[in-house]
Scaffold this motif. Structure first.
Motif, short mmCIF file in Angstrom:
data_model
loop_
_atom_site.label_atom_id
_atom_site.label_comp_id
_atom_site.label_asym_id
_atom_site.label_seq_id
_atom_site.Cartn_x
_atom_site.Cartn_y
_atom_site.Cartn_z
N GLU A 228 42.68 60.33 30.55
CA GLU A 228 43.11 61.54 29.99
C GLU A 228 44.54 61.14 29.22
OE1 GLU A 228 40.48 63.91 29.69
OE2 GLU A 228 42.21 64.49 29.09
N PRO A 229 44.50 61.34 27.94
CA PRO A 229 46.00 60.93 27.56
C PRO A 229 47.09 61.59 28.05
CG PRO A 229 44.30 61.43 25.74
CD PRO A 229 43.78 61.85 27.06
N THR A 230 47.13 63.03 27.95
CA THR A 230 48.46 63.59 28.58
C THR A 230 48.63 63.28 29.88
OG1 THR A 230 46.85 65.38 28.45
CG2 THR A 230 48.64 65.63 27.01
N VAL A 231 47.51 63.12 30.92
CA VAL A 231 47.82 62.55 32.27
C VAL A 231 48.50 61.43 32.20
CG1 VAL A 231 46.84 62.07 34.26
CG2 VAL A 231 45.96 64.20 33.00
#
Lengths: 512, 313, 274
Positions: A228-231
Motif C-alpha cells: 500500500e503506497p500510503t502505508v
C-alpha cells in the motif's frame, strides 16, 4: 489555472538521477560501516530462483545477492564484472571471457569457469523454466579450457548476446550444482547474502564479507513488503523504514520540499503504452488506431494519471540509449481529425464501442483508463472499463489474448533487441497484441545479425518510426522512479541500476 | 455422552460438506496459478508444462481426493505462488488474526454491555437515545471506513500507533499489541454496536419478566436487581450472539487486514484469491469455515450449559 | 400502525424516503455525463460554491456522483436482497412447513453455507463470475440467501405449529394451498423487516466488495467505489471519503431505524409495554 501553467508542473528530467531534499546533507560525507537498513519495499517477492523469476520486484532484491558475468554502465555500454576481460571474435561467432581471480560464492567456494558453464547451461535448459532461456538459443557450445576462461561458440551471429548477459536474469553466475536450492536459498557472488524470507512480510540479507569488491558498508538489509503506497509512506515518516521505493505519485512534489526526508527521483523507471488487439477486425484498420491516438492529450494524461511524475514519449527506448529515435513525437490531441478518420473507416459517432481491460495492479493505469475513456467518449466512441486483478489480466490479455483494448507498462527493457523483438516481432514473446507487420519482422530479425552498433541503432530507430506511423500501439509516457529515505541514509546517488528498476545497496551506508 | 457422540458425527459430516463446497467453489475460479507463477513470461507451451507438473490437469475428483487425503495425513501442500508449506503458514496467520479477533471481542463486550444496560435501564430517555443512537451509527458505517478514520486520527494525525504491518507476539509482545490495536478497534466498532443493541433488547426482555417484579417486590435495591439478577440472565443470549458474530467477523477481517496490511488469515485468503493460488485458497477457506462452524458449535453447547431451560435434543 | 410511527420510525422513514427518492429521481434529472466528466486541472478541489461537494482525483464533481451513486447502491442492494429472497424463501418455507427429515437435511446444507463468512462467499462468487455490476448483485444475493432461508424457516416453523394450520393439514387440504393462503401471508411481515435490514447490509457488502476491487467497475458512481478510490488521498482530500461515507451511513442508518421500528411495531411484547 491555465493549461500552460498547469503543465509546467510536469517534471521532465533529462535522464539520470536527481537527488532532491530539504534535509541537511548529513549523510553525504564519508561512508560509515555497519547498521541494518530497513527498506519498505513496494512489492512482494515471488520466486527466489534468479533464473525462474520473471518479476521486476524480485530482481530488484536479488540484484544484491547475485553478480552477472558482465554489466552495463549508464550509457548502456557493456563493461566487465565477474569477467575481467571479454571479447567477441571478428565473425561474431565466438565470445571469450576471462574471469576474475578469487571471487567467492556465499557458500565459500571459489568461482571458476565450471560455474559459469553450469549457470548458462541451466538457463538454457527448458527443464529449468528459465525466463530468459532464449538468450542462449544460438549458443552451440560452452567451453572451459581452463579455470579462468570461458569460450562460447555461437551457431550464428547474435548481436544482442553480450548485452543480454549484462542482466542477472541471463548472465548470473551460480555455484555449480546449486540449481535445486536457488528457489529457497539464492546463492551467488553478490555483496549481500540471503538469510531468510518470511512469507508476505520480509526478506533479510546480510553483508557478504568476502565479496570480491570488498564488503558493503551495511551489515544487514531487511526488506519489508508493504504494497500500500500510503502505508509505505507513513512508515517512512514515522521512522519505521529507513528507505522506501515508489513514493505515491501525488506526494512526490510535496515530499521533495519536506525537510525530514531525502527524495531521489530518476528517469525512467518504466514506460507505458495503450494496446489494441490486432486480431480484432476493428483494430486491424490503422485509421481506427490513429483516430484513438489522436483523441489523447498525452501531456494532460501524464498530469492526470501519474501526477506529472514522468514525460510523454513516442519511443520506448531509454532516452540515453544510442537507439533512441529523437525525431518522432507523440500525436497531439485533435478531435476533428480523429472523427474524420473514424468516419473514413466507417464509424460514425457512437458506432464504435469496445471494452477496455485494465489491471488494478497498477492503480495509476486505472486512473489513466478513466481519463482515456472520457476522451474516447468525446470523440464519439463508447468504451466500457473492466478492472482485472493481475492474475486475471495475465490470463485473459497476456496468455489468451482475449481483449479489445488494454494498457501495460514495462520495466528494465533497455536492451533494444529484447525490447523490439519481444514486443513487436510477430513471434516475439511479449507480443500479446498479435501484431504482425512484415516490415517490422524483417527489421527485428535483421538487427540481430548486424554487429556494427551504429547500423543496428539505425534499424531500431526505423522500427520506432514504423510503430509510431502505424499506431500499432500508442506509447504514452515514461514514468519516474522514486525513492525516499531518512536523512541518515547515504550513498543514494549510486543506488539505481542503469536499467532503472534494480536497487544496488552495495554503496549505501547508514550514518548512525 | 450420546449427545456428544451424535454431535461429533454431525461435526465430521459438516466438515466434509464444507470441504466439498470449498473445493467446488474455488475450482470454478477462472484464471490459473500457472499464469500467475510465470507472470509476463507466460506462453502456452510453458504453461502447459507447468500445469502438468503442478498436477492441475488431473480430473477434479482426483484432485479433491488428493487434497482431502493430504489434509487428513497432515500434508497441507505448498503454496503454488510462494512456495511455502501451507500448514505452518496458516498456523502463523491464524494466530495473528486470532489476536485481533480476541482483542476486538473483548473491547466490544467491555463497551457494549455497560452501554446496552445503560440504554435499557433508561429506556426511551435521552440516555437510551444516545446509547442506541451510537450503536445504530456503529453498524451503519462500513468497518473499513472506521479503519480509514482511525488511521487518519491515530496513525497519521497523532502518530500514536502504527498504521500497518504485523509483529509476532512471541517475538515482541508490545509491538504485536501496537500493530494489532487499530485493526482490532476497526473490527470491533460494528461488533460493539451489534452487541449493544442485543444487550439492550435482551435486558428489556428480561426486565419485563415476572421474577424481576418479584425481586423488586422483595425490596432488593435497583442496582442489585439490574446487575445481579437481570444481567445474569441477559448475558447468555448476548454471549451467544457474540459468538455467532464470529462468522461475520471472519469476513470483515478480509477487508480490515488488507486495509492495515496486517498479515493474518483474512489477508492471506485475499492474496490467495487474487493469485489464484488454489491449494492455499482451498486451505484458507476451509479453515475459516471450519473455525466458524466449530465456534458456533461451542456457543451452542455453552448456551445449553448456561441455560438449563434448553434441552439437549 | 400507530405503534410504528415512533420518532425512530419516522426518522427512518424520512431518511429512507429521501434516499429512495434520490435514487429514483437522480438518473432522470441529472445527466450521466456529469458524473464522468473529467477535468484534471480541477482535481481535488475542496467543497465550495463552485464545487458543492468538492472534486475527486480526476476532477469529477462529487455531488453528482454521490447523488447518482444512490441509484447504483440501492439498485444493487435491493436486487441482491430480492434475489436472496427468491432463493431463500422457498427453501425456508419448505423446510419449516414440512419439518422432519426435509428440515434437517435442508438446514444442514444451509448451516454449512452459513459457516462461510458472507463477505468471503460474495468475494469468491464475484471472482468466479468476473466483477461487474450484475455479477455483484448475483454474488451478494447468493451469499445472503442462506441467512434469509434460516430466518424464513424459523418463521415458517412457528406458523406451521399454529393450531388452525395443523387442523387444515389434518383435514387433507393441499400443501400448496395452505402455504399460499395461510403460511406465506403470516410470515411476510417478519420477512419484510428482515429484508429492510438486509438491504442495509447489502449496501455495506457492496462497499466492501468494491473496496477489494471485486464490486462495481469504474467509472460507475457507486459509493463503495468512491470510498475505495479516496483511500490514497485521505489527508489531502478527506471530503472524497466523507461525502460517500456519510451517504452510506445515513442510508444504512435510515434502513436500520426503519427495520427496527417495523420490528418493534410487530412484536407483541414490545407493544404491550407501551
Amino acid at each position: 489555472m491555465k493549461r500552460r501553467e498547469f503543465l509546467q508542473g510536469t517534471t521532465a528530467l533529462a535522464g539520470g538521477a536527481l537527488l532532491a531534499g530539504g534535509a541537511p546533507a548529513r549523510a553525504q560525507g564519508e561512508p560509515k560501516q555497519g547498521g541494518t537498513l530497513i527498506w519498505g519495499h513496494s512489492e512482494t517477492t515471488q520466486n527466489l530462483d534468479m533464473h525462474q523469476t520473471g518479476t521486476a520486484s524480485t530482481s530488484r532484491l536479488l540484484e544484491n545477492v547475485h553478480d552477472s558475468i558482465v554489466t552495463i554502465d549508464e550509457t548502456f555500454q557493456v563493461i566487465p564484472n565477474l569477467a575481467e576481460r571479454f571479447e567477441m571474435a571478428e565473425d561474431g561467432l565466438t565470445y571469450t571471457f576471462e574471469l576474475r581471480r578469487g571471487v567467492k560464492f556465499h557458500d565459500g567456494s571459489e568461482m571458476t569457469s565450471a560455474d559459469v558453464k553450469y549457470s548458462f547451461e541451466r538457463c538454457k535448459d527448458p527443464a529449468t523454466g528459465a525466463v530468459n532461456f532464449e538468450v542462449f538459443n544460438d549458443v552451440e557450445a560452452i567451453e572451459t579450457p581452463d579455470e579462468r576462461t570461458v569460450v562460447i561458440r555461437m551457431s550464428r551471429v547474435n548481436a544482442p548476446f553480450l548485452s543480454r548477459l549484462a542482466e542477472n536474469g541471463a548472465g548470473v553466475v551460480m555455484p555449480e550444482g546449486s540449481g535445486d536450492i536457488q528457489g529457497t536459498l539464492p546463492t551467488g557472488t553478490g555483496p549481500f547474502r540471503f538469510v531468510r524470507r518470511e512469507f508476505g512480510n520480509e526478506v533479510e540479507l546480510e553483508a557478504f564479507l568476502d565479496h570480491w569488491r570488498g564488503r558493503p558498508h551495511l551489515d544487514r538489509i531487511v526488506s519489508r513488503e508493504v504494497t500500500e503506497p500510503t502505508v509505505r509512506l507513513t512508515g517512512l515518516q514515522t521512522g519505521e523504514f529507513h528507505l522506501i521505493n515508489d513514493i505515491p505519485l501525488d506526494r512526490v512534489e510535496a515530499l521533495k520540499s519536506d525537510a525530514s526526508v531525502n527524495v531521489l527521483t530518476w528517469f525512467p523507471l518504466s514506460w507505458a503504452f495503450l494496446n489494441f488487439n490486432h486480431d480484432r477486425e476493428t483494430f486491424q484498420d490503422a485509421r481506427v488506431r490513429e483516430a484513438l491516438d489522436l483523441m489523447i492529450d498525452k501531456e494532460v494524461l501524464v498530469q492526470g494519471a501519474i501526477w506529472g511524475q514522468g514525460v510523454t514519449t513516442a519511443s520506448p527506448s531509454f532516452p540515453a540509449s544510442p537507439s533512441h529515435n529523437d525525431e518522432i513525437a507523440p500525436r497531439p490531441q485533435d478531435f476533428e481529425r480523429a472523427k474524420a478518420l473514424l468516419a473514413e473507416a466507417g464509424y460514425g459517432p457512437g458506432e464504435l464501442s469496445f471494452t477496455f481491460k485494465v489491471t488494478t495492479n497498477y492503480p495509476w493505469h486505472v486512473e489513466a483508463t478513466q481519463i482515456l475513456v472520457e476522451w474516447f467518449r468525446q470523440g464519439g466512441v463508447d468504451a466500457s472499463i473492466q478492472q482485472l486483478s493481475w492474475s486475471d489480466w495475465l490470463s485473459q490479455c497476456w496468455v489468451d489474448r482475449d481483449y479489445d483494448v488494454t494498457m501495460m507498462n514495462f520495466f528494465t527493457l533497455w536492451e533494444p533487441d529484447f525490447l523490439y523483438y519481444s514486443l513487436w516481432n510477430s513471434e516475439g514473446a511479449f507480443n500479446y497484441r498479435n501484431i504482425s507487420d512484415p516490415m517490422i519482422d524483417e527489421m527485428t530479425s535483421a538487427a540481430r545479425r548486424v554487429v556494427d552498433p551504429q547500423e543496428r541503432a539505425q534499424i531500431y530507430k526505423d522500427i520506432q518510426k514504423r510503430v509510431q506511423d502505424e499506431a500499432h500501439d500508442v506509447v504514452l509516457w515514461f514514468r519516474n522512479g522514486t525513492v525516499a529515505a531518512q536523512p541518515n541514509v547515504g550513498g543514494l546517488d549510486a543506488l539505481v541500476h542503469p536499467n532503472g528498476s534494480n536497487l544496488r545497496f552495495r554503496n549505501v551506508w547508514l550514518e548512525s | 455422552m450420546r449427545y456428544l457422540g451424535k454431535r461429533l458425527a454431525l461435526l465430521a459430516f459438516t466438515l466434509f460438506l464444507i470441504s466439498l463446497i470449498t473445493f467446488a467453489v474455488t475450482n470454478v475460479l477462472p484464471g490459473d496459478v500457472a499464469t500467475m507463477i510465470m507472470g509476463t513470461q507466460s506462453n502456452p507451451e510453458a504453461l502447459a508444462g507447468l500445469r502438468e507438473r503442478l498436477g492441475l490437469n488431473d480430473p477434479l475428483w482426483v484432485q479433491y481426493g488428493r487434497w482431502i487425503g493430504g489434509m487428513l495425513s497432515g500434508d497441507w501442500g505448498v503454496s503454488l505462488r510462494f512456495k511455502e508449506p501451507i500448514a505452518p503458514l496458516i498456523a502463523q496467520k491464524i494466530t495473528a488474526s486470532g489476536l485481533i479477533v480476541a482483542m476486538s471481542l473483548c473491547l466490544a463486550l467491555a463497551l457494549a454491555i455497560p452501554l446496552g444496560v445503560w440504554s435499557a435501564v433508561n429506556r426511551d430517555r435521552w440516555q437510551d437515545a444516545t446509547g442506541s443512537g451510537l450503536a445504530l451509527a456503529g453498524i451503519s458505517l462500513p468497518d473499513f471506513f472506521w479503519g480509514i478514520v482511525l488511521i487518519l486520527i491515530f496513525a497519521r494525525g497523532l502518530g500514536w500507533l502504527p498504521s500497518s504491518g504485523y509483529a509476532s507476539p512471541a517475538e515482541d509482545f508490545g509491538a504485536a499489541l501496537r500493530h494489532a490495536t487499530l485493526p482490532a478497534v476497526a473490527l470491533g466498532a460494528s461488533l460493539m454496536a451489534h452487541l449493544t443493541r442485543m444487550t439492550r433488547s435482551t435486558m428489556l426482555e428480561v426486565m419485563g419478566q415476572d421474577f424481576i417484579r418479584v425481586c423488586r417486590a422483595k425490596g432488593l435495591s435497583e442496582g442489585s436487581v439490574i446487575l445481579r439478577h437481570a444481567l445474569r440472565n441477559a448475558i447468555a443470549p448476548v454471549l451467544t450472539v457474540a459468538g455467532l458474530q464470529l462468522g461475520y467477523l471472519f469476513g470483515s477481517i478480509i477487508v480490515i487486514e488488507t486495509l492495515f496490511n496486517f498479515t493474518g488469515m483474512g489477508w492471506l485468503t485475499y492474496q490467495a484469491l487474487l493469485n489464484r493460488d488454489m491449494p492455499l485458497l482451498q486451505a484458507c477457506v476451509f479453515v475459516i469455515a471450519a473455525v466458524v462452524m466449530l465456534t458456533n458449535l461451542a456457543v451452542d453447547l455453552l448456551y445449553a450449559a448456561l441455560d438449563p431451560r434448553v434441552e439437549l435434543a | 400502525m400507530g405503534a410504528f410511527l415512533t420518532p425512530k420510525g419516522l426518522l427512518g422513514l424520512l431518511l429512507v424516503g429521501f434516499f429512495v427518492g434520490m435514487a429514483v429521481l437522480a438518473p432522470l434529472l441529472i445527466d450521466e455525463g456529469l458524473t464522468t466528466k473529467i477535468d484534471v486541472l480541477a482535481r481535488h478541489q475542496p467543497p465550495s460554491l463552485e464545487h458543492p461537494m468538492g472534486t475527486d482525483q480526476l476532477g469529477r464533481e462529487i455531488v453528482w456522483r454521490v447523488l447518482l451513486g444512490a441509484s447504483t447502491s440501492l439498485l444493487i442492494a435491493v436486487s441482491a436482497v430480492a434475489l436472496s429472497i427468491l432463493i431463500g424463501l422457498p427453501l425456508g418455507v419448505i423446510s419449516g412447513y414440512f419439518g422432519g427429515w426435509t428440515d434437517s437435511a435442508l438446514m444442514r446444507l444451509v448451516d454449512t453455507f452459513l459457516s462461510f463468512p458472507v463477505l468471503l462467499l460474495a468475494l469468491t462468487i464475484s471472482a468466479v463470475l468476473g466483477p461487474s455490476l450484475p455479477n455483484t448483485i448475483l454474488a451478494i444475493g447468493i451469499a445472503f440467501a442462506p441467512y434469509l432461508a434460516r430466518i424464513v424457516r424459523g418463521e415458517a416453523l412457528r406458523v406451521a405449529a399454529l393450531p388452525y394450520i395443523e387442523a387444515a393439514r389434518s383435514q387433507g387440504a393441499r400443501h400448496g394451498r395452505i402455504i399460499r393462503r395461510h403460511v406465506l401471508p403470516n410470515i411476510m411481515a417478519p420477512v419484510i423487516v428482515q429484508a429492510t435490514i438486509s438491504v442495509a447490509f447489502a449496501i455495506l457488502a457492496e462497499a466492501g466488495l468494491s473496496f477489494l476491487g471485486l464490486g462495481t467497475q469504474p467509472p460507475t458512481p457507486s459509493w463503495g467505489l468512491m470510498i475505495q478510490a479516496s483511500r490514497d488521498y485521505l489527508d489531502v482530500a478527506p471530503w472524497t471519503a466523507l461525502a460517500p461515507g456519510l451517504a452510506v451511513a445515513l442510508t444504512v442508518l435510515g434502513l436500520n431505524m426503519l427495520g427496527d421500528a417495523l420490528r418493534d411495531a410487530m412484536d407483541p411484547t414490545v407493544a404491550a409495554e407501551r
